[in-house]
Design a protein around this motif. Structure first.
Motif, PDB file in Angstrom:
ATOM      1  N   GLY A  65     -50.189 -60.523  43.545  1.00 30.42           N
ATOM      2  CA  GLY A  65     -49.548 -59.458  44.311  1.00 30.42           C
ATOM      3  C   GLY A  65     -49.000 -60.021  45.607  1.00 30.42           C
ATOM      4  N   THR A  66     -48.290 -59.204  46.320  1.00 30.93           N
ATOM      5  CA  THR A  66     -47.747 -59.613  47.615  1.00 30.93           C
ATOM      6  C   THR A  66     -48.666 -59.122  48.726  1.00 30.93           C
ATOM      7  OG1 THR A  66     -46.449 -57.594  47.934  1.00 30.93           O
ATOM      8  CG2 THR A  66     -45.381 -59.408  46.757  1.00 30.93           C
ATOM      9  N   GLU A  67     -48.735 -59.888  49.787  1.00 27.75           N
ATOM     10  CA  GLU A  67     -49.457 -59.457  50.983  1.00 27.75           C
ATOM     11  C   GLU A  67     -48.419 -58.787  51.876  1.00 27.75           C
ATOM     12  OE1 GLU A  67     -52.263 -61.389  54.441  1.00 27.75           O
ATOM     13  OE2 GLU A  67     -51.760 -62.571  52.693  1.00 27.75           O
ATOM     14  N   SER A  68     -48.378 -57.467  51.817  1.00 31.83           N
ATOM     15  CA  SER A  68     -47.323 -56.706  52.472  1.00 31.83           C
ATOM     16  C   SER A  68     -47.889 -55.805  53.563  1.00 31.83           C
ATOM     17  CB  SER A  68     -46.586 -55.850  51.439  1.00 31.83           C
ATOM     18  OG  SER A  68     -46.041 -56.670  50.430  1.00 31.83           O
ATOM     19  N   GLU A  69     -47.003 -55.273  54.408  1.00 28.58           N
ATOM     20  CA  GLU A  69     -47.420 -54.363  55.482  1.00 28.58           C
ATOM     21  C   GLU A  69     -48.276 -53.228  54.962  1.00 28.58           C
ATOM     22  OE1 GLU A  69     -44.339 -52.670  57.881  1.00 28.58           O
ATOM     23  OE2 GLU A  69     -43.511 -54.644  58.374  1.00 28.58           O
ATOM     24  N   GLN A  70     -47.884 -52.665  53.825  1.00 29.20           N
ATOM     25  CA  GLN A  70     -48.576 -51.497  53.285  1.00 29.20           C
ATOM     26  C   GLN A  70     -49.831 -51.851  52.504  1.00 29.20           C
ATOM     27  OE1 GLN A  70     -45.622 -52.776  52.374  1.00 29.20           O
ATOM     28  NE2 GLN A  70     -44.887 -51.933  50.451  1.00 29.20           N
ATOM     29  N   GLY A  71     -50.099 -53.138  52.325  1.00 21.23           N
ATOM     30  CA  GLY A  71     -51.251 -53.595  51.548  1.00 21.23           C
ATOM     31  C   GLY A  71     -50.782 -54.485  50.414  1.00 21.23           C
ATOM     32  N   VAL A  72     -51.683 -54.757  49.486  1.00 16.56           N
ATOM     33  CA  VAL A  72     -51.335 -55.605  48.346  1.00 16.56           C
ATOM     34  C   VAL A  72     -50.489 -54.805  47.359  1.00 16.56           C
ATOM     35  CG1 VAL A  72     -52.230 -56.905  46.383  1.00 16.56           C
ATOM     36  CG2 VAL A  72     -53.430 -56.972  48.574  1.00 16.56           C
ATOM     37  N   VAL A  73     -49.316 -55.348  47.021  1.00 10.12           N
ATOM     38  CA  VAL A  73     -48.427 -54.745  46.018  1.00 10.12           C
ATOM     39  C   VAL A  73     -48.474 -55.653  44.798  1.00 10.12           C
ATOM     40  CG1 VAL A  73     -46.064 -54.072  45.467  1.00 10.12           C
ATOM     41  CG2 VAL A  73     -46.946 -53.729  47.790  1.00 10.12           C
ATOM     42  N   LEU A  74     -48.875 -55.090  43.666  1.00 11.48           N
ATOM     43  CA  LEU A  74     -49.030 -55.871  42.444  1.00 11.48           C
ATOM     44  C   LEU A  74     -47.702 -56.345  41.876  1.00 11.48           C
ATOM     45  CD1 LEU A  74     -51.708 -53.668  40.661  1.00 11.48           C
ATOM     46  CD2 LEU A  74     -52.063 -55.845  41.841  1.00 11.48           C
ATOM     47  N   LEU A  75     -47.717 -57.566  41.323  1.00 10.10           N
ATOM     48  CA  LEU A  75     -46.556 -58.076  40.601  1.00 10.10           C
ATOM     49  C   LEU A  75     -46.662 -57.594  39.162  1.00 10.10           C
ATOM     50  CD1 LEU A  75     -46.304 -61.769  41.825  1.00 10.10           C
ATOM     51  CD2 LEU A  75     -45.313 -59.714  42.824  1.00 10.10           C
ATOM     52  N   GLN A  76     -45.534 -57.183  38.614  1.00 14.00           N
ATOM     53  CA  GLN A  76     -45.521 -56.724  37.229  1.00 14.00           C
ATOM     54  C   GLN A  76     -44.146 -56.976  36.623  1.00 14.00           C
ATOM     55  OE1 GLN A  76     -46.575 -52.629  38.174  1.00 14.00           O
ATOM     56  NE2 GLN A  76     -44.565 -51.985  37.513  1.00 14.00           N
ATOM     57  N   PRO A  77     -44.092 -57.094  35.280  1.00 14.08           N
ATOM     58  CA  PRO A  77     -42.787 -57.284  34.648  1.00 14.08           C
ATOM     59  C   PRO A  77     -41.932 -56.025  34.815  1.00 14.08           C
ATOM     60  CG  PRO A  77     -44.561 -57.278  33.007  1.00 14.08           C
ATOM     61  CD  PRO A  77     -45.184 -57.080  34.340  1.00 14.08           C
ATOM     62  N   SER A  78     -40.624 -56.208  34.856  1.00 13.86           N
ATOM     63  CA  SER A  78     -39.719 -55.060  35.020  1.00 13.86           C
ATOM     64  C   SER A  78     -39.551 -54.275  33.721  1.00 13.86           C
ATOM     65  CB  SER A  78     -38.359 -55.522  35.545  1.00 13.86           C
ATOM     66  OG  SER A  78     -37.766 -56.420  34.627  1.00 13.86           O
ATOM     67  N   GLU A  79     -39.977 -54.873  32.603  1.00  3.56           N
ATOM     68  CA  GLU A  79     -39.958 -54.186  31.306  1.00  3.56           C
ATOM     69  C   GLU A  79     -41.261 -54.497  30.595  1.00  3.56           C
ATOM     70  OE1 GLU A  79     -36.531 -54.416  28.885  1.00  3.56           O
ATOM     71  OE2 GLU A  79     -35.183 -54.659  30.586  1.00  3.56           O
ATOM     72  N   ALA A  80     -41.656 -53.634  29.667  1.00  4.45           N
ATOM     73  CA  ALA A  80     -42.882 -53.866  28.906  1.00  4.45           C
ATOM     74  C   ALA A  80     -42.727 -55.120  28.045  1.00  4.45           C
ATOM     75  CB  ALA A  80     -43.186 -52.663  28.028  1.00  4.45           C
ATOM     76  N   VAL A  81     -43.764 -55.949  28.053  1.00  5.38           N
ATOM     77  CA  VAL A  81     -43.774 -57.178  27.252  1.00  5.38           C
ATOM     78  C   VAL A  81     -45.117 -57.243  26.523  1.00  5.38           C
ATOM     79  CG1 VAL A  81     -42.202 -58.385  28.812  1.00  5.38           C
ATOM     80  CG2 VAL A  81     -44.659 -58.567  29.186  1.00  5.38           C
ATOM     81  N   ARG A  82     -45.266 -58.246  25.643  1.00  7.90           N
ATOM     82  CA  ARG A  82     -46.524 -58.412  24.928  1.00  7.90           C
ATOM     83  C   ARG A  82     -47.609 -58.932  25.862  1.00  7.90           C
ATOM     84  NH1 ARG A  82     -45.983 -62.523  20.526  1.00  7.90           N
ATOM     85  NH2 ARG A  82     -44.799 -63.440  22.199  1.00  7.90           N
ATOM     86  N   ASN A  83     -48.813 -58.423  25.687  1.00 11.23           N
ATOM     87  CA  ASN A  83     -49.953 -58.964  26.428  1.00 11.23           C
ATOM     88  C   ASN A  83     -50.116 -60.437  26.074  1.00 11.23           C
ATOM     89  OD1 ASN A  83     -50.569 -56.538  27.642  1.00 11.23           O
ATOM     90  ND2 ASN A  83     -51.952 -55.911  26.021  1.00 11.23           N
ATOM     91  N   GLY A  84     -50.311 -61.241  27.095  1.00 10.62           N
ATOM     92  CA  GLY A  84     -50.463 -62.673  26.905  1.00 10.62           C
ATOM     93  C   GLY A  84     -49.179 -63.455  27.091  1.00 10.62           C
ATOM     94  N   ASP A  85     -48.026 -62.761  27.214  1.00 14.85           N
ATOM     95  CA  ASP A  85     -46.775 -63.502  27.436  1.00 14.85           C
ATOM     96  C   ASP A  85     -46.909 -64.368  28.678  1.00 14.85           C
ATOM     97  OD1 ASP A  85     -45.512 -62.493  25.219  1.00 14.85           O
ATOM     98  OD2 ASP A  85     -44.019 -61.327  26.309  1.00 14.85           O
ATOM     99  N   LYS A  86     -46.372 -65.584  28.592  1.00 14.35           N
ATOM    100  CA  LYS A  86     -46.456 -66.558  29.676  1.00 14.35           C
ATOM    101  C   LYS A  86     -45.418 -66.253  30.754  1.00 14.35           C
ATOM    102  CE  LYS A  86     -46.888 -71.413  30.597  1.00 14.35           C
ATOM    103  NZ  LYS A  86     -47.054 -72.746  30.109  1.00 14.35           N
ATOM    104  N   VAL A  87     -45.817 -66.433  31.996  1.00 13.78           N
ATOM    105  CA  VAL A  87     -44.935 -66.279  33.158  1.00 13.78           C
ATOM    106  C   VAL A  87     -44.648 -67.680  33.675  1.00 13.78           C
ATOM    107  CG1 VAL A  87     -44.743 -65.340  35.489  1.00 13.78           C
ATOM    108  CG2 VAL A  87     -45.960 -64.043  33.717  1.00 13.78           C
ATOM    109  N   PHE A  88     -43.366 -67.950  33.977  1.00 12.54           N
ATOM    110  CA  PHE A  88     -43.026 -69.277  34.495  1.00 12.54           C
ATOM    111  C   PHE A  88     -41.989 -69.154  35.567  1.00 12.54           C
ATOM    112  CE2 PHE A  88     -40.405 -68.319  30.851  1.00 12.54           C
ATOM    113  CZ  PHE A  88     -39.153 -68.698  31.224  1.00 12.54           C
TER     114      PHE A  88
END
Length: 109
Positions: free
Chosen positions: A86-109
């Motif tokens: 997530g990001t360390e932001s003014e409002q607190g931690v904002v989670l990173l997430q894919p912009s579209e649904a993907v399969r669980n376990g898909d690799k991020v690079f």
């Protein structure tokens, strides 16, 4: 600066949050999350200090990006097996997430 081959050692994957509960023994307010990373990795636990912006019911079913190959660490009485990104932001931690649904376990690079 780090070399690309060092960065490539960090394994980031997409998972879906299945369960959320309070981490009652954490020094700071945190949730215990059960996250599904698909067949190969399975379901892993994480403790995350994300209580400022997120209610448990809003997290169920949400896809998140996590580092899955760090040494587990104990936070309170919870063995945290993955680290949610997530990001360390003014409002607190904002989670990173894919912009579209993907399969669980898909690799991020």
């Amino acid at each position: 600066m780090i070399q690309v081959d060092v960065f490539d050692q960090v394994e980031m994957r997409v998972g879906t949050i299945l369960e959320v509960s309070d981490n009652k023994k954490s020094r700071n307010p945190a949730y215990v999350l059960k996250i599904d990373f698909g067949e190969t990795i399975g379901i892993k636990k994480s403790s995350a200090q994300i209580t400022t912006l997120y209610k448990p019911e809003a997290l169920i079913g949400r896809q998140v990006i996590c580092c899955v190959n760090l040494e587990p660490m104990h936070i309170g009485s919870v063995k945290s097996e993955v680290r949610i990104l997530g990001t360390e932001s003014e409002q607190g931690v904002v989670l990173l997430q894919p912009s579209e649904a993907v399969r669980n376990g898909d690799k991020v690079f």
